[in-house]
Design an enzyme around this catalytic site. Structure first.
Site, PDB file in Angstrom:
ATOM      1  N   GLY A   1      -9.137  -2.226   4.935  1.00  0.00           N
ATOM      2  CA  GLY A   1      -9.607  -2.453   3.026  1.00  0.00           C
ATOM      3  C   GLY A   1     -10.625  -2.336   2.783  1.00  0.00           C
ATOM      4  O   GLY A   1     -11.956  -2.597   3.715  1.00  0.00           O
TER       5      GLY A   1
ATOM      6  N   GLY B   1      -4.381 -11.655  10.716  1.00  0.00           N
ATOM      7  CA  GLY B   1      -3.123 -12.152  10.507  1.00  0.00           C
ATOM      8  C   GLY B   1      -3.445 -13.504   8.675  1.00  0.00           C
ATOM      9  O   GLY B   1      -3.918 -13.722   8.152  1.00  0.00           O
TER      10      GLY B   1
ATOM     11  N   MET C   1      -8.068 -10.586  -2.883  1.00  0.00           N
ATOM     12  CA  MET C   1      -7.598 -11.391  -2.069  1.00  0.00           C
ATOM     13  C   MET C   1      -7.920 -11.639  -0.767  1.00  0.00           C
ATOM     14  O   MET C   1      -8.804 -10.605  -0.353  1.00  0.00           O
ATOM     15  CB  MET C   1      -6.003 -10.407  -1.834  1.00  0.00           C
ATOM     16  CG  MET C   1      -5.588 -10.693  -3.275  1.00  0.00           C
ATOM     17  SD  MET C   1      -3.855 -11.034  -2.860  1.00  0.00           S
ATOM     18  CE  MET C   1      -2.473 -10.718  -4.358  1.00  0.00           C
TER      19      MET C   1
ATOM     20  N   HIS D   1      -3.520  -6.863   2.553  1.00  0.00           N
ATOM     21  CA  HIS D   1      -2.658  -6.792   3.746  1.00  0.00           C
ATOM     22  C   HIS D   1      -1.650  -5.762   3.625  1.00  0.00           C
ATOM     23  O   HIS D   1      -1.429  -4.880   4.608  1.00  0.00           O
ATOM     24  CB  HIS D   1      -2.378  -8.116   5.193  1.00  0.00           C
ATOM     25  CG  HIS D   1      -3.933  -8.915   5.088  1.00  0.00           C
ATOM     26  ND1 HIS D   1      -3.122 -10.786   5.116  1.00  0.00           N
ATOM     27  CD2 HIS D   1      -4.897  -8.836   6.349  1.00  0.00           C
ATOM     28  CE1 HIS D   1      -4.535 -10.617   5.128  1.00  0.00           C
ATOM     29  NE2 HIS D   1      -5.259  -9.762   5.893  1.00  0.00           N
TER      30      HIS D   1
HETATM   31  P1  AMP Z   1      -8.559  -9.739   7.258  1.00  0.00           P
HETATM   32  O1  AMP Z   1      -7.623 -10.304   8.164  1.00  0.00           O
HETATM   33  O2  AMP Z   1      -9.090 -10.342   6.211  1.00  0.00           O
HETATM   34  O3  AMP Z   1      -9.774  -9.464   8.938  1.00  0.00           O
HETATM   35  O4  AMP Z   1      -8.359  -8.149   6.715  1.00  0.00           O
HETATM   36  C1  AMP Z   1      -7.679  -7.008   7.547  1.00  0.00           C
HETATM   37  C2  AMP Z   1      -7.978  -6.047   6.890  1.00  0.00           C
HETATM   38  O5  AMP Z   1      -7.012  -6.336   5.439  1.00  0.00           O
HETATM   39  C3  AMP Z   1      -9.458  -5.835   6.600  1.00  0.00           C
HETATM   40  O6  AMP Z   1      -9.333  -4.306   7.335  1.00  0.00           O
HETATM   41  C4  AMP Z   1      -9.342  -5.989   4.870  1.00  0.00           C
HETATM   42  O7  AMP Z   1     -10.863  -5.081   4.778  1.00  0.00           O
HETATM   43  C5  AMP Z   1      -7.904  -5.910   4.435  1.00  0.00           C
HETATM   44  N1  AMP Z   1      -8.116  -6.564   3.383  1.00  0.00           N
HETATM   45  C6  AMP Z   1      -8.564  -7.696   2.940  1.00  0.00           C
HETATM   46  N2  AMP Z   1      -8.729  -8.103   1.774  1.00  0.00           N
HETATM   47  C7  AMP Z   1      -7.684  -7.665   1.295  1.00  0.00           C
HETATM   48  C8  AMP Z   1      -7.670  -6.974  -0.565  1.00  0.00           C
HETATM   49  N3  AMP Z   1      -8.082  -8.239  -1.172  1.00  0.00           N
HETATM   50  N4  AMP Z   1      -8.005  -5.429  -0.409  1.00  0.00           N
HETATM   51  C9  AMP Z   1      -7.400  -4.696   0.643  1.00  0.00           C
HETATM   52  N5  AMP Z   1      -7.493  -4.517   1.489  1.00  0.00           N
HETATM   53  C10 AMP Z   1      -8.159  -6.295   1.962  1.00  0.00           C
END
Ligand code: AMP
Length: 287
Positions: free
Chosen positions: A147, A31, A184, A37
């Site tokens: 990501g 979130g 990000m 995201h």
């Molecule tokens: P998180 O909410 O940080 O656990 O991320 C959820 C998903 O979004 C994961 O697969 C992350 O690798 C992806 N994600 C987070 N930040 C980025 C970004 N800057 N670019 C691409 N994917 C991202």
């Protein structure tokens, strides 16, 4: 779009979706959604079928003294943003729904989780693979999108899916960056304005490494040294690691003869920031 918070309700819903022969795409998140995201959600939307995004700040992937309580949360805003991105269902269970009292089963991927972030966060990936495996069992996606920002996580999930014979396609999406280059991250919220400026040293150092690689340098140590000097020139930075590994199995390498990843973790203020860049000798440099 609707939000589901119970595991049972989610399971009933996916049964209905599957009975209609529709495909399911899943984007797992913690979130506090940002455009990184959303790029994953766009890819999920593009693939058709029903798009499910999970929003769950997973307690088991935070170590003692880490930022579980402080982790930014804004469910109301996330619901609006996810809706606008074309998400059909948000799965946002409370922690007790995922880990009821008496819970005692974990999924551990061994070797690929031991280096890089696994050194300073020893139980982190066990929490990640456990929650992702649970999400896969509950949502039963055909495809799940992650990501490359969390590169080691992506490698660990691919390994888990292969090892446990999970019938799920794993898609990795490129890192989405701020205009000035900062990757990000929900954790960027922790940065004060001076720290935000300092954090730029991370992506700048990776760009320098890429330029060095593109000019023909293949010696990992030389490239890592360049990154180290560049990050250390920023007084607010504290390097956790700088590492060049084989991109598919994360094994250490000295000479870059195959697709490699240069991954870094740097502490700035309260934020622990990770970033990476692919160094691929089979790809001609644009410059
Ligand atoms: P998180 O909410 O940080 O656990 O991320 C959820 C998903 O979004 C994961 O697969 C992350 O690798 C992806 N994600 C987070 N930040 C980025 C970004 N800057 N670019 C691409 N994917 C991202």
């Amino acid at each position: 779009m609707h939000t589901v918070s119970s595991v049972k309700e989610m399971q009933v819903l996916v049964q209905k979706i599957r009975a209609q022969d529709k495909r399911i795409a899943l984007v797992p998140t913690m979130g506090f959604l940002h455009p990184g995201h959303l790029s994953l959600m766009r890819e999920g939307r593009r693939r058709g079928g029903v798009l499910v995004a999970s929003i769950f700040v997973n307690p088991t992937q935070f170590g003692a003294g880490e930022d579980f309580e402080a982790y930014p949360r804004d469910m109301e805003r996330d619901q609006k943003v996810a809706h606008a991105a074309g998400v059909d269902v948000i799965f946002a269970p409370p922690a007790a729904e995922m880990y009821p009292s008496g819970y005692q089963t974990y999924v551990t991927v061994e070797r690929v989780t031991q280096g890089l972030c696994g050194i300073s966060r020893p139980d982190h990936f066990k929490g990640v693979t456990t929650v992702v495996c649970k999400l896969f069992n509950i949502v039963t996606p055909h495809v799940a999108i992650f990501g490359e920002k969390d590169f080691q996580q992506l490698v660990a999930i691919r390994q888990m899916v292969a090892d446990l014979n999970l019938p799920i396609e794993i898609v990795g999406m490129p890192i989405y960056r701020e205009e000035d280059g900062l990757a990000m991250s929900s954790r960027n919220k922790y940065l004060t304005p001076p720290e935000r400026r300092a954090a730029l040293c991370i992506s700048t150092s990776l760009k320098r490494a890429k330029a060095l690689f593109d000019s023909g340098e293949r010696e990992g140590k030389k490239i890592s040294r360049e990154v180290k000097n560049s990050i250390e020139a920023e007084p607010m930075s504290r390097i956790d690691y700088i590492k060049i590994c084989n991109a598919s199995d994360l094994k250490d390498i000295d000479q870059i003869t195959q697709r490699a990843v240069l991954a870094v973790a740097v502490n700035i203020g309260k934020a622990r920031l990770i970033d990476n860049i692919i160094l691929d000798p089979s790809v001609e440099s644009a410059g």
